[in-house]
Design a protein around this motif. Structure first.
Motif, PDB file in Angstrom:
ATOM      1  N   VAL A 113       0.758  -1.091   0.014  1.00 29.25           N
ATOM      2  CA  VAL A 113       0.213   0.191  -0.024  1.00 29.25           C
ATOM      3  C   VAL A 113       0.826   1.222   0.085  1.00 29.25           C
ATOM      4  CG1 VAL A 113      -1.554   1.355   1.331  1.00 29.25           C
ATOM      5  CG2 VAL A 113      -1.741  -1.131   1.201  1.00 29.25           C
ATOM      6  N   VAL A 114       0.769   2.449  -0.790  1.00 31.05           N
ATOM      7  CA  VAL A 114       1.247   3.545  -0.747  1.00 31.05           C
ATOM      8  C   VAL A 114       0.082   4.642  -0.496  1.00 31.05           C
ATOM      9  CG1 VAL A 114       2.506   5.228  -2.167  1.00 31.05           C
ATOM     10  CG2 VAL A 114       2.737   2.965  -2.416  1.00 31.05           C
ATOM     11  N   THR A 115       0.184   5.434   0.526  1.00 28.19           N
ATOM     12  CA  THR A 115      -0.995   6.414   0.643  1.00 28.19           C
ATOM     13  C   THR A 115      -0.462   7.663   0.608  1.00 28.19           C
ATOM     14  OG1 THR A 115      -0.179   6.858   2.978  1.00 28.19           O
ATOM     15  CG2 THR A 115      -1.460   5.267   2.808  1.00 28.19           C
ATOM     16  N   ILE A 116      -1.586   8.321   0.079  1.00 29.39           N
ATOM     17  CA  ILE A 116      -1.080   9.902  -0.324  1.00 29.39           C
ATOM     18  C   ILE A 116      -2.436  10.668   0.308  1.00 29.39           C
ATOM     19  CG2 ILE A 116      -0.005   9.467  -2.543  1.00 29.39           C
ATOM     20  CD1 ILE A 116      -2.779  10.042  -3.929  1.00 29.39           C
ATOM     21  N   GLN A 117      -2.162  12.122   0.251  1.00 28.33           N
ATOM     22  CA  GLN A 117      -3.192  12.942   0.991  1.00 28.33           C
ATOM     23  C   GLN A 117      -2.820  14.350   0.596  1.00 28.33           C
ATOM     24  OE1 GLN A 117      -1.903  11.659   4.895  1.00 28.33           O
ATOM     25  NE2 GLN A 117      -1.188  13.638   5.356  1.00 28.33           N
ATOM     26  N   GLN A 118      -3.608  15.268   0.621  1.00 30.42           N
ATOM     27  CA  GLN A 118      -3.028  16.686   0.353  1.00 30.42           C
ATOM     28  C   GLN A 118      -3.028  17.408   1.787  1.00 30.42           C
ATOM     29  OE1 GLN A 118      -2.066  19.050  -1.134  1.00 30.42           O
ATOM     30  NE2 GLN A 118      -3.660  19.619  -2.598  1.00 30.42           N
ATOM     31  N   ALA A 119      -2.081  18.440   1.608  1.00 31.50           N
ATOM     32  CA  ALA A 119      -1.773  19.229   2.758  1.00 31.50           C
ATOM     33  C   ALA A 119      -3.095  19.656   3.151  1.00 31.50           C
ATOM     34  CB  ALA A 119      -0.758  20.356   2.134  1.00 31.50           C
ATOM     35  N   LEU A 136       1.788  12.610  -9.472  1.00 33.95           N
ATOM     36  CA  LEU A 136       2.323  11.560  -8.384  1.00 33.95           C
ATOM     37  C   LEU A 136       1.811  10.274  -8.487  1.00 33.95           C
ATOM     38  CD1 LEU A 136       4.126  11.506  -5.913  1.00 33.95           C
ATOM     39  CD2 LEU A 136       2.061  12.408  -4.679  1.00 33.95           C
ATOM     40  N   ILE A 137       0.433  10.081  -8.786  1.00 31.26           N
ATOM     41  CA  ILE A 137      -0.117   8.753  -9.032  1.00 31.26           C
ATOM     42  C   ILE A 137       0.429   8.079  -9.896  1.00 31.26           C
ATOM     43  CG2 ILE A 137      -2.369   7.454  -9.707  1.00 31.26           C
ATOM     44  CD1 ILE A 137      -3.821   9.770  -8.036  1.00 31.26           C
ATOM     45  N   ALA A 138       0.618   8.512 -11.190  1.00 33.38           N
ATOM     46  CA  ALA A 138       1.159   7.960 -12.207  1.00 33.38           C
ATOM     47  C   ALA A 138       2.656   7.591 -11.971  1.00 33.38           C
ATOM     48  CB  ALA A 138       1.245   8.973 -13.561  1.00 33.38           C
ATOM     49  N   LYS A 139       3.486   8.232 -11.373  1.00 32.02           N
ATOM     50  CA  LYS A 139       4.622   7.874 -11.268  1.00 32.02           C
ATOM     51  C   LYS A 139       4.869   6.743  -9.922  1.00 32.02           C
ATOM     52  CE  LYS A 139       8.142   9.340 -11.867  1.00 32.02           C
ATOM     53  NZ  LYS A 139       9.060   9.000 -13.010  1.00 32.02           N
ATOM     54  N   GLU A 148      -1.355  -1.162  -4.079  1.00 34.52           N
ATOM     55  CA  GLU A 148      -2.635  -0.265  -3.876  1.00 34.52           C
ATOM     56  C   GLU A 148      -2.383   1.106  -3.372  1.00 34.52           C
ATOM     57  OE1 GLU A 148      -7.136  -0.238  -1.833  1.00 34.52           O
ATOM     58  OE2 GLU A 148      -5.436  -1.566  -1.160  1.00 34.52           O
ATOM     59  N   ILE A 149      -2.779   2.105  -3.941  1.00 34.54           N
ATOM     60  CA  ILE A 149      -2.491   3.462  -3.853  1.00 34.54           C
ATOM     61  C   ILE A 149      -4.110   3.822  -2.755  1.00 34.54           C
ATOM     62  CG2 ILE A 149      -2.539   5.845  -4.559  1.00 34.54           C
ATOM     63  CD1 ILE A 149      -1.364   4.772  -7.091  1.00 34.54           C
ATOM     64  N   VAL A 150      -3.880   4.412  -1.548  1.00 38.52           N
ATOM     65  CA  VAL A 150      -4.985   4.800  -0.729  1.00 38.52           C
ATOM     66  C   VAL A 150      -4.810   6.225  -0.492  1.00 38.52           C
ATOM     67  CG1 VAL A 150      -6.069   4.111   1.283  1.00 38.52           C
ATOM     68  CG2 VAL A 150      -5.160   2.212  -0.154  1.00 38.52           C
ATOM     69  N   ARG A 195      -9.617   3.784  -2.781  1.00 38.44           N
ATOM     70  CA  ARG A 195     -10.304   3.971  -1.427  1.00 38.44           C
ATOM     71  C   ARG A 195      -9.598   4.893  -0.536  1.00 38.44           C
ATOM     72  NH1 ARG A 195      -9.243  -0.431   2.266  1.00 38.44           N
ATOM     73  NH2 ARG A 195      -7.123  -0.695   1.433  1.00 38.44           N
ATOM     74  N   VAL A 196     -10.638   5.350   0.376  1.00 41.89           N
ATOM     75  CA  VAL A 196     -10.038   6.367   0.988  1.00 41.89           C
ATOM     76  C   VAL A 196     -10.188   6.178   2.827  1.00 41.89           C
ATOM     77  CG1 VAL A 196     -10.854   8.865   1.818  1.00 41.89           C
ATOM     78  CG2 VAL A 196     -10.952   8.201  -0.602  1.00 41.89           C
ATOM     79  N   ILE A 197      -9.138   6.340   3.325  1.00 39.65           N
ATOM     80  CA  ILE A 197      -9.281   6.036   4.749  1.00 39.65           C
ATOM     81  C   ILE A 197     -10.095   7.565   5.507  1.00 39.65           C
ATOM     82  CG2 ILE A 197      -7.832   5.866   6.861  1.00 39.65           C
ATOM     83  CD1 ILE A 197      -5.596   4.750   4.985  1.00 39.65           C
TER      84      ILE A 197
END
Length: 286
Positions: A113-119, A136-139, A148-150, A195-197
């Motif tokens: 899993v790789v997670t991302i979020q906005q500041a 960023l998602i494409a990279k 899985e990107i979450v 998916r969103v946490i």
């Protein structure tokens, strides 16, 4: 620069264990305060958690850091913190690595899993998400095609924060901040299918259930003049966040968690676990 090798560490290659990389900021590194302990308290779940950290880092800055790396291969602007399966420091720290970049860390091991979020200060404005989120998602997909990107939904600030207080700098209050950031994250989810946490929803639920009683506030409230920390999670909020992440990552009921910080009572811990469960069950992002 981080020496990139595919490590054959036992705790990275066993399929029953989850390896999570957080590309984030202070609203993600705090996950490590309690998530490893929460995970270990439920038999059959194991977690390797690594944080790439720059305070206040936005999606735009994450992408610009990748662009800068193309010019300077030694560019390592991120601090690293990791929590391994075994007690003590995780494998990155054991290798003596103190700074890194997104590209090298994406290559570091096989992430589940790789997670991302906005500041948080840009979370309520979707125009600040793109085109940087897509880039960023494409990279991530290029370098970690099986991960899985979450997305983590961040949260609205305390009402003491000068940006959303009665003398609002942004022109709206706490409830509106939550509504706006929720809509922005929903738009990102609809564009990506990820998916969103729902951490922000759990924070809002605690506030709604306690009528914003300061004793239950999950965010450090700061002073009445808007000074102090009015946007980071406090200890209770970090525990709430960990319970939400556990439920989201492992697909299990947060009420199974037996661990809670010694500073909390058992009743308090049960309340936050229930809020985490409810936020997941009633998720806006289904």
């Amino acid at each position: 620069m981080l020496a990139v090798t595919r490590l054959a560490w036992d705790f990275y290659i066993k399929g029953e264990k989850m390896n999570v990389l957080m590309i984030g900021n202070s609203f993600s590194i705090c996950v490590g305060s309690h998530l490893p302990q929460c995970t270990k308290s439920v038999p059959g779940n194991e977690l390797g958690l690594t944080s790439l950290y720059i305070g206040g880092c936005s999606l735009e800055r994450h992408w610009n850091n990748i662009v800068e790396l193309e010019k300077d291969s030694s560019f390592c602007p991120y601090g690293i913190r990791d929590w391994g399966y075994a007690e003590g420091e995780g494998p990155v720290a054991k290798l003596g690595i103190e700074a890194a970049n997104v590209v090298d860390m994406l290559k570091f091991c096989k992430w589940d899993v790789v997670t991302i979020q906005q500041a948080s200060h840009e979370s309520w404005d979707y125009t600040k998400y793109q085109p940087f989120a897509d880039k960023l998602i494409a990279k991530i997909k290029e370098l970690c095609p099986t991960a899985e990107i979450v997305i983590q939904e961040t949260w609205a600030y305390s009402t003491a924060d000068w940006r959303i207080s009665d003398k609002s700098d942004w022109g709206f209050g706490q409830a509106e901040m939550h509504t706006r950031l929720r809509a922005a994250y929903k738009k990102l989810q609809e564009a990506t299918g990820f998916r969103v946490i729902p951490t922000g929803d759990a924070v809002a639920l605690v506030r709604a259930k306690t009528n914003s009683d300061p004793a239950w506030e999950p965010v450090n409230s700061g002073g009445p003049d808007g000074t102090g920390d009015t946007f980071h999670l406090n200890m209770k909020g970090e525990y709430l966040q960990a319970c939400v992440w556990f439920g989201a990552l492992f697909g299990k009921d947060p009420e199974l968690i037996s661990y809670f910080p010694e500073e909390m009572t058992e009743d308090e811990a049960r309340f936050y676990r229930t809020c985490a469960k409810d936020a997941l069950a009633d998720s806006f992002y289904k």
